[in-house]
Design a protein around this motif. Structure first.
Motif, PDB file in Angstrom:
ATOM      1  N   THR A 162      67.372   5.623  61.954  1.00  0.00           N
ATOM      2  CA  THR A 162      68.471   5.877  61.016  1.00  0.00           C
ATOM      3  C   THR A 162      69.640   4.942  61.288  1.00  0.00           C
ATOM      4  O   THR A 162      70.249   4.383  60.361  1.00  0.00           O
ATOM      5  N   PHE A 163      69.953   4.747  62.561  1.00  0.00           N
ATOM      6  CA  PHE A 163      71.042   3.846  62.931  1.00  0.00           C
ATOM      7  C   PHE A 163      70.737   2.408  62.496  1.00  0.00           C
ATOM      8  O   PHE A 163      71.585   1.714  61.934  1.00  0.00           O
ATOM      9  N   VAL A 164      69.510   1.978  62.742  1.00  0.00           N
ATOM     10  CA  VAL A 164      69.129   0.608  62.390  1.00  0.00           C
ATOM     11  C   VAL A 164      69.156   0.397  60.878  1.00  0.00           C
ATOM     12  O   VAL A 164      69.681  -0.606  60.382  1.00  0.00           O
ATOM     13  N   VAL A 165      68.589   1.350  60.131  1.00  0.00           N
ATOM     14  CA  VAL A 165      68.462   1.212  58.681  1.00  0.00           C
ATOM     15  C   VAL A 165      69.795   1.377  57.964  1.00  0.00           C
ATOM     16  O   VAL A 165      70.094   0.649  57.010  1.00  0.00           O
ATOM     17  N   CYS A 166      70.614   2.332  58.410  1.00  0.00           N
ATOM     18  CA  CYS A 166      71.826   2.697  57.671  1.00  0.00           C
ATOM     19  C   CYS A 166      73.093   2.029  58.181  1.00  0.00           C
ATOM     20  O   CYS A 166      74.107   2.019  57.475  1.00  0.00           O
ATOM     21  N   VAL A 167      73.063   1.493  59.398  1.00  0.00           N
ATOM     22  CA  VAL A 167      74.256   0.845  59.963  1.00  0.00           C
ATOM     23  C   VAL A 167      74.006  -0.644  60.206  1.00  0.00           C
ATOM     24  O   VAL A 167      74.720  -1.494  59.672  1.00  0.00           O
ATOM     25  N   CYS A 168      72.984  -0.945  61.007  1.00  0.00           N
ATOM     26  CA  CYS A 168      72.757  -2.353  61.381  1.00  0.00           C
ATOM     27  C   CYS A 168      72.360  -3.218  60.194  1.00  0.00           C
ATOM     28  O   CYS A 168      72.901  -4.315  60.006  1.00  0.00           O
ATOM     29  N   ALA A 169      71.406  -2.739  59.383  1.00  0.00           N
ATOM     30  CA  ALA A 169      70.919  -3.554  58.266  1.00  0.00           C
ATOM     31  C   ALA A 169      72.008  -3.871  57.242  1.00  0.00           C
ATOM     32  O   ALA A 169      72.149  -5.041  56.839  1.00  0.00           O
ATOM     33  N   PRO A 170      72.793  -2.890  56.770  1.00  0.00           N
ATOM     34  CA  PRO A 170      73.854  -3.241  55.820  1.00  0.00           C
ATOM     35  C   PRO A 170      74.844  -4.248  56.382  1.00  0.00           C
ATOM     36  O   PRO A 170      75.275  -5.160  55.674  1.00  0.00           O
ATOM     37  N   LEU A 171      75.214  -4.094  57.650  1.00  0.00           N
ATOM     38  CA  LEU A 171      76.176  -5.022  58.245  1.00  0.00           C
ATOM     39  C   LEU A 171      75.598  -6.434  58.338  1.00  0.00           C
ATOM     40  O   LEU A 171      76.213  -7.403  57.873  1.00  0.00           O
ATOM     41  N   ILE A 243      74.913   3.075  51.372  1.00  0.00           N
ATOM     42  CA  ILE A 243      74.592   4.230  50.518  1.00  0.00           C
ATOM     43  C   ILE A 243      73.146   4.160  50.055  1.00  0.00           C
ATOM     44  O   ILE A 243      72.401   5.146  50.103  1.00  0.00           O
ATOM     45  N   ASN A 244      72.727   2.979  49.609  1.00  0.00           N
ATOM     46  CA  ASN A 244      71.351   2.821  49.137  1.00  0.00           C
ATOM     47  C   ASN A 244      70.344   3.106  50.247  1.00  0.00           C
ATOM     48  O   ASN A 244      69.373   3.841  50.048  1.00  0.00           O
ATOM     49  N   ASN A 245      70.564   2.522  51.429  1.00  0.00           N
ATOM     50  CA  ASN A 245      69.633   2.726  52.528  1.00  0.00           C
ATOM     51  C   ASN A 245      69.613   4.174  52.995  1.00  0.00           C
ATOM     52  O   ASN A 245      68.566   4.705  53.369  1.00  0.00           O
TER      53      ASN A 245
END
Length: 292
Positions: A162-171, A243-245
């Motif tokens: 969840t951290f990787v998909v919702c925080v790291c990837a968007p950044l 939001i999308n992720n």
């Protein structure tokens, strides 16, 4: 007969098309157009090599190469995101010392407009995705990347994914694609730069998303470019991406009450990382210094 010279017309505003506080167009980064695609290739090339290294280290400790544990998969994705950010910074430095505002890391020209455009952009993406997937008869297909990363193997793995998909990837993805790739192509014109960036954004997801999703993702990538151009900021695009992720992951995991918790937590985590990053980057030069 003596003629009286006409009074000179007052000079027009220097940059009437820009919102207050935004750097003038002559101060926009002079990144060469080739450097965006080059940074993209370099970032993913370095990420691939490091992923092989991580897989080899995991195999040395008994991990399977064909079905790696979540620790190996998640570490590879984190390293990939770091490589994308590093490639953007490295290629930007070819021209001059990069500054946050060049990547769009500055407040939007209008917070209210940015919120409205972000919400409207996400709803438009949902509509386009629905129409496209329905037209090709794949409306029930779901993204399986969370399962591929091992989110279903343990609670710790789920939190990490969840951290990787919702925080790291968007950044990381917004920093490279909308912050640098789009910025380097912007000299070609708004629409060519946005479309080319959107196509590249869709193509790089070919290994992590179902093929049917690539067209909607390319549309999303194009829309995120337009959002950055309209708001003069990368922050709305990062928020929309988050939001999308978050909702995509919620759909994959069949979440209910967890959705607002994850969304708020992810946006808060992004804000924290941005604040820490800007603090480490150092103070921004004033507007006069940017136009010197």
């Amino acid at each position: 007969m003596t003629s009286v010279p006409a009074a000179p017309h007052p000079s027009p505003p220097e940059h009437p098309e820009l919102p207050a506080g935004a750097p003038p167009r002559r101060a926009m980064p002079a990144w060469p157009a080739w450097s965006g695609p080059a940074a993209l290739l370099a970032g993913f090339g370095a990420a691939t090599l490091l992923a092989i290294l991580i897989g080899g280290i995991g195999a040395a400790f008994g991990a399977s190469l064909s079905d790696p544990p979540p620790s190996v998969s998640i570490a590879s994705i984190v390293v990939q995101d770091a490589c994308l950010v590093g490639a953007a910074l490295l290629f930007a430095r070819i021209i001059a010392r990069p500054r946050p505002w060049q990547f769009g890391l500055r407040p939007p020209s209008s917070v209210r407009a940015a919120i409205g455009l972000t919400i409207g952009g996400y709803l438009a993406f949902i509509l386009v995705s629905y129409l496209w997937l329905t037209a090709i008869g794949r409306s029930s297909e779901q993204d399986t990347i969370t399962k591929d990363l091992g989110a279903d193997r343990s609670t710790i793995a789920l939190v990490a994914v969840t951290f990787v998909v919702c925080v790291c990837a968007p950044l990381a993805e917004e920093f490279l694609f909308r912050g640098y790739f789009f910025g380097s192509l912007r000299r070609l014109g708004l629409w060519p730069a946005a479309v080319l960036t959107g196509l590249a954004f869709g193509v790089v997801h070919v290994f992590g998303s179902p093929i049917a999703f690539l067209v909607p993702l390319a549309v999303l990538g194009t829309g995120l470019c337009l959002l950055r151009d309209r708001t003069r900021s990368l922050y709305p695009g990062i928020a929309l991406h988050c939001i999308n992720n978050s909702f995509a992951m919620a759909s994959s995991e069949h979440w209910g009450w967890e959705i607002p918790v994850v969304l708020i937590g992810a946006l808060g985590g992004i804000a924290l990382f941005v604040a820490l990053g800007l603090r480490a980057w150092g103070p921004e030069p004033d507007l006069a210094a940017r136009t010197a």
